[in-house]
Structures are given as structure tokens and as C-alpha cells.
Design an enzyme around this catalytic site. Sequence first.
Site, PDB file in Angstrom:
ATOM      1  N   LYS A  20      75.008  26.555  70.299  1.00 34.64           N
ATOM      2  CA  LYS A  20      75.222  27.174  71.608  1.00 34.64           C
ATOM      3  C   LYS A  20      76.539  27.914  71.712  1.00 34.64           C
ATOM      4  O   LYS A  20      76.669  28.834  72.524  1.00 34.64           O
ATOM      5  CB  LYS A  20      75.107  26.117  72.683  1.00 34.64           C
ATOM      6  CG  LYS A  20      73.693  25.554  72.761  1.00 34.64           C
ATOM      7  CD  LYS A  20      73.421  25.130  74.156  1.00 34.64           C
ATOM      8  CE  LYS A  20      72.023  24.580  74.274  1.00 34.64           C
ATOM      9  NZ  LYS A  20      71.776  24.174  75.642  1.00 34.64           N
ATOM     10  N   GLY A  54      66.737  20.200  75.906  1.00 28.76           N
ATOM     11  CA  GLY A  54      66.096  19.194  76.748  1.00 28.76           C
ATOM     12  C   GLY A  54      67.074  18.431  77.630  1.00 28.76           C
ATOM     13  O   GLY A  54      66.783  17.331  78.077  1.00 28.76           O
ATOM     14  N   GLY A  55      68.237  19.026  77.893  1.00 22.82           N
ATOM     15  CA  GLY A  55      69.202  18.388  78.790  1.00 22.82           C
ATOM     16  C   GLY A  55      69.937  17.200  78.171  1.00 22.82           C
ATOM     17  O   GLY A  55      70.692  16.518  78.859  1.00 22.82           O
ATOM     18  N   LEU A  57      78.585  24.814  87.757  1.00 21.71           N
ATOM     19  CA  LEU A  57      78.303  25.605  88.954  1.00 21.71           C
ATOM     20  C   LEU A  57      77.668  24.701  90.015  1.00 21.71           C
ATOM     21  O   LEU A  57      76.815  23.876  89.704  1.00 21.71           O
ATOM     22  CB  LEU A  57      77.379  26.775  88.614  1.00 21.71           C
ATOM     23  CG  LEU A  57      77.929  27.782  87.591  1.00 21.71           C
ATOM     24  CD1 LEU A  57      76.956  28.932  87.392  1.00 21.71           C
ATOM     25  CD2 LEU A  57      79.291  28.331  88.022  1.00 21.71           C
ATOM     26  N   LYS A  93      62.701  21.057  83.371  1.00 18.32           N
ATOM     27  CA  LYS A  93      61.912  21.811  84.342  1.00 18.32           C
ATOM     28  C   LYS A  93      60.662  21.053  84.779  1.00 18.32           C
ATOM     29  O   LYS A  93      60.028  20.390  83.964  1.00 18.32           O
ATOM     30  CB  LYS A  93      61.514  23.158  83.719  1.00 18.32           C
ATOM     31  CG  LYS A  93      62.725  24.003  83.364  1.00 18.32           C
ATOM     32  CD  LYS A  93      62.407  25.090  82.354  1.00 18.32           C
ATOM     33  CE  LYS A  93      63.686  25.744  81.861  1.00 18.32           C
ATOM     34  NZ  LYS A  93      63.477  26.544  80.642  1.00 18.32           N
ATOM     35  N   GLU A 136      68.238  32.554  79.010  1.00 19.37           N
ATOM     36  CA  GLU A 136      68.387  31.726  80.209  1.00 19.37           C
ATOM     37  C   GLU A 136      69.732  31.979  80.877  1.00 19.37           C
ATOM     38  O   GLU A 136      70.772  32.033  80.204  1.00 19.37           O
ATOM     39  CB  GLU A 136      68.278  30.241  79.839  1.00 19.37           C
ATOM     40  CG  GLU A 136      66.916  29.870  79.277  1.00 19.37           C
ATOM     41  CD  GLU A 136      66.678  28.358  79.206  1.00 19.37           C
ATOM     42  OE1 GLU A 136      65.512  27.969  79.202  1.00 19.37           O
ATOM     43  OE2 GLU A 136      67.652  27.591  79.152  1.00 19.37           O
ATOM     44  N   ARG A 162      61.692  30.999  70.912  1.00 14.31           N
ATOM     45  CA  ARG A 162      60.319  30.492  70.764  1.00 14.31           C
ATOM     46  C   ARG A 162      59.542  30.790  72.027  1.00 14.31           C
ATOM     47  O   ARG A 162      60.096  31.294  73.004  1.00 14.31           O
ATOM     48  CB  ARG A 162      60.358  28.988  70.541  1.00 14.31           C
ATOM     49  CG  ARG A 162      61.108  28.293  71.676  1.00 14.31           C
ATOM     50  CD  ARG A 162      60.961  26.793  71.662  1.00 14.31           C
ATOM     51  NE  ARG A 162      61.937  26.159  72.521  1.00 14.31           N
ATOM     52  CZ  ARG A 162      61.837  26.027  73.838  1.00 14.31           C
ATOM     53  NH1 ARG A 162      60.791  26.508  74.469  1.00 14.31           N
ATOM     54  NH2 ARG A 162      62.778  25.434  74.537  1.00 14.31           N
TER      55      ARG A 162
HETATM   56  P1  ADP Z   1      69.311  22.427  77.362  1.00  8.56           P
HETATM   57  O1  ADP Z   1      69.280  23.319  76.167  1.00  8.56           O
HETATM   58  O2  ADP Z   1      69.696  21.011  77.044  1.00  8.56           O
HETATM   59  O3  ADP Z   1      68.074  22.536  78.203  1.00  8.56           O
HETATM   60  P2  ADP Z   1      70.747  24.322  79.097  1.00  8.56           P
HETATM   61  O4  ADP Z   1      72.048  24.907  78.741  1.00  8.56           O
HETATM   62  O5  ADP Z   1      69.536  25.173  78.973  1.00  8.56           O
HETATM   63  O6  ADP Z   1      70.546  22.953  78.257  1.00  8.56           O
HETATM   64  O7  ADP Z   1      70.823  23.752  80.579  1.00  8.56           O
HETATM   65  C1  ADP Z   1      69.778  23.018  81.164  1.00  8.56           C
HETATM   66  C2  ADP Z   1      69.979  22.894  82.653  1.00  8.56           C
HETATM   67  O8  ADP Z   1      71.223  22.212  82.938  1.00  8.56           O
HETATM   68  C3  ADP Z   1      70.113  24.223  83.377  1.00  8.56           C
HETATM   69  O9  ADP Z   1      68.861  24.785  83.718  1.00  8.56           O
HETATM   70  C4  ADP Z   1      70.905  23.813  84.609  1.00  8.56           C
HETATM   71  O10 ADP Z   1      70.065  23.156  85.539  1.00  8.56           O
HETATM   72  C5  ADP Z   1      71.872  22.791  84.072  1.00  8.56           C
HETATM   73  N1  ADP Z   1      73.139  23.429  83.659  1.00  8.56           N
HETATM   74  C6  ADP Z   1      73.479  23.885  82.420  1.00  8.56           C
HETATM   75  N2  ADP Z   1      74.707  24.431  82.398  1.00  8.56           N
HETATM   76  C7  ADP Z   1      75.194  24.312  83.663  1.00  8.56           C
HETATM   77  C8  ADP Z   1      76.421  24.673  84.318  1.00  8.56           C
HETATM   78  N3  ADP Z   1      77.428  25.251  83.648  1.00  8.56           N
HETATM   79  N4  ADP Z   1      76.557  24.398  85.640  1.00  8.56           N
HETATM   80  C9  ADP Z   1      75.552  23.784  86.331  1.00  8.56           C
HETATM   81  N5  ADP Z   1      74.394  23.419  85.783  1.00  8.56           N
HETATM   82  C10 ADP Z   1      74.189  23.668  84.473  1.00  8.56           C
END
Ligand code: ADP
Length: 447
Positions: free
Chosen positions: A116, A164-165, A203, A237, A275, A291
Site C-alpha cells: 500500500k 479486508g480491513g 477522516l 462492505k 478506491e 482484480r
Molecule cells: P483494506 O484493504 O483492508 O480493505 P482500505 O484501505 O481499503 O483497507 O480501507 C477499508 C476501509 O477502512 C475504507 O473503506 C474506510 O471505511 C476505512 N478507512 C481506510 N482508511 C481510512 C482513513 N484514512 N480514514 C477513515 N477511514 C478509513
Amino acid sequence: MFDKVLIANRGEIALRIHRACREMGIQTVAVHSTADSDAMHVRLADESVCIGPPPARDSYLNIPAILAAATIAGADAIHPGYGFLSENARFAEAVEAHGFTFIGPTPEHIRMMGDKIIAKQTAAALGLPLVPGSPGPVETRDEVVALGERFGWPVLVKAVAGGGGRGMKVVSDAAAAAEAFSLARAEAKAAFGNDSVYVEKYLARPRHIEIQVLGDGKGAGIHLGERDCSLQRRHQKVLEEAPSPALNAEQRQRIGELAAAAVRKLKYRGAGTLEFLFQDGEFYFIEMNTRLQVEHPITEAVTGIDLVREQIRIANGAPLGMTQDDIVIQGHAIECRINAEHPETFVPCPGRVVDYHPPGGLGVRVDSGLYTGYVMPPYYDSMVAKLIVNGGTRNECLMRLRRSLEEFVIGGIDTTIPLHLRIVGEQSFIDGEYDIHWLEKLVGLKR
Ligand code: ADP
């Protein structure tokens, strides 16, 4: 065109890929674990090969077994679906090294976006706006504190290899930094075998807006509009819609053009998703998924384009089947991810499906491997169906969604259908007014 495609996945996405292949006159090879012998993706495929025991690491993640299956079956190409090996650059390399075509981007692009920090550096170089954050990995608690003081609390510690968070922790203040930092590292190590983490400003009330893109790998690239995936639980999601009720025409065009330009500059090949978080009229890039996404059908519903077909055509060396001007977003679409989980406690509930009746009618699509008598194994993801509805307007779509959810019968296991019915009855959802925290407030979940 390919004669035979091996589908290195299971469940609804394996079916989805099979359907696209069938319509293109391509034979399909399913792979499955011993727990999935009776699965629908195995039943519908032209051929199937058992690749190992139930645990995913021994079957759906078993690269030698999958390559052996492709060799035995005489496949020309391999589609990885989403999850499992879909973003594994080593797998993409091995597929190509064995003389098969990988239906996806190059291993270099997968690797670039899988880290990332490199992804964010690349995005910055491509002119995409970023969430303020650490320029590289963060090694100590003190660095987290310094960044928190610089950006303002809270900040988010995130796994460099994230997905996946997992490996993501909110840090509310300096006192919480040590614990959050070590928890995020431990979780990242357990999930990805890599404990490297970085920091971003957290955020407060963004929406998650993502752009679907297609590239031919030679410098042509287009976008297919956005999806709003702000309805999340534990950063995962739950329900997605297209277009986003939060964007105006200018914002939509601006972010779409930025994403398409990035794809062209990268010479990206295949389908991908950029994203962003969106807050106070500004976009902030967070990651690129190299993907097909779970929620791709809502884009298909509003554009009329079969994304899997496009992936296969591009992998076969064809130019993009359309130009940006051909992409017209029509109407509105919503997808509900239906999980085999208790709708309030979210405890997974695998087991026997004693009754199955999916909804139908105009504008209703159900992607699912369920059938009456199916025994859902406990080893894999709990998502068992996707309900996708579309209508001429968002309001028509909402009415149809409620009707379809009421019609959906999945007997014998708990599902999250009641949760979705609850969401569609909420006034702020009906008004399109929600951010990434809205659902967790509704279901009362503590992070
Ligand atoms: P992953 O790859 O684990 O899914 P992401 O970077 O895509 O991680 O982030 C997943 C979710 O986490 C985002 O859709 C958002 O809801 C939350 N998120 C990620 N980064 C931030 C941020 N800087 N501030 C607030 N929420 C965030």
C-alpha cells in the site's frame, strides 16, 4: 479466443465466471476442495478437479495443485476471481511461467498495488490526491505519536500488505498509540505474514467511493463510473450502490477522468478498481484493487457491460470493446451482500439450506451458489448470495430492493436478509445520507 478456462475459485464468483465463459463459447474447469464436491460451481462446470482438503491453504491457495489441475485439464487460461490467489503476484507469475494466460493484470502491477505504500507513492506520481499519511512504513510508537500531532488525532494505523480491513487500528490519542500500534502489527503479521504498518489521518465522516476501470495493457484505459461502498461493518462492505447519491456531475466526471488517466499512464491491463475516501467535496486515494470486485455487478447493471467478458477479451489480447464515450450510466443499482450470519450478532451460521427461493422479476439478479439441500461448509467466507437490483431511478431501485428482500427465502441457516431490510427502511439511507460509520451506529457495534 481461449478454448478452456480454469476458474481458481469457489462460490458465487466461480459461477459468475463460468456464466461469462459459457456465453463466449469457452469450456470451463472448476477446481474444488473435498468440502465442495457438491457445490454448484462444480456441478455447472464442464469439468472439475479436486485440488485438496477443506482448508483453503491446502486447496484454493495451493498453487502447485491448481497448476497441475490446469495441465491435466488442458486449460489455456486461469481466472482467479476475487480473494484467494487473485492478488498474489507469485501466482500470476507461476501461471504465465507454466504457459497459461493469467486473466488479470501483470504480476508487476499486482505487486505494486499490493504494497500500500508503493501504491500510494505511485498514485501520487500519477496525480491522484492522497489521504495525508506517513511517507513510508512506521517503525515505532513515537512515530505514530508524532504523526498524530502533525495531522491531528485520531490517526489510523494500517497494514502495508492490508486487505479486508485487517491490521487496521484507530488511534484516538497519544496514550492509545502504543497498544494500537502493537495490535495492528500483530494482526498484520497473523493475516499477511508481514507486520509492516503505516499511518494515515483518520477522516471523520468520509464516504467510500470507488471507480471501476478497464485497461488494455497498451495505454488505452476507460472508467465505468463509481460505486458508493460506504455501508460497512468492521471496514467490510455490506451494501453498495451505483451511482453514488453523494456526487454531483462535476465531481463524478473529475474523479472518473483522474482514474482513467491513471490507468492509461500505468498501461494497466484488465479490470481494476481505484478506491477513494470522499469528504467535504474532496477525494483521497486509499488503494487500488487489481482484480474483479465483489460489487462489480452494480456497475454491470448501470452500464450494461459484462465485466468478466471484458476481462477475458483483454487477457486474450483484444483491444477494449468500447471507448469512454460509449459508457453511459443508466438508472440506479444496489447490491446487498447476504451472509450466512445472525443478523444482529453476526455469528456465522453454516449448515444445511432446507429451503431456497430467490426473488425474481424485472431488474433483479441473484448471484449465489445456494440450492435447496446444499450444505454450506464452515471453512470459507460467509457470503452466500448477492442480490443486485436496478431501476430507472434510485427510488424505483429502493422499492424493488425492499420487494426482493421480502421475497427472498433461505431456510435452515441464519442470514443477514433482516439486516438489509432494516437498512432499506431507514430514512437516512432512503435519503442517501450516510458515511462509512453510519451502519456501525445503526447496528451498535463497538470497534
Ligand atoms: P483494506 O484493504 O483492508 O480493505 P482500505 O484501505 O481499503 O483497507 O480501507 C477499508 C476501509 O477502512 C475504507 O473503506 C474506510 O471505511 C476505512 N478507512 C481506510 N482508511 C481510512 C482513513 N484514512 N480514514 C477513515 N477511514 C478509513
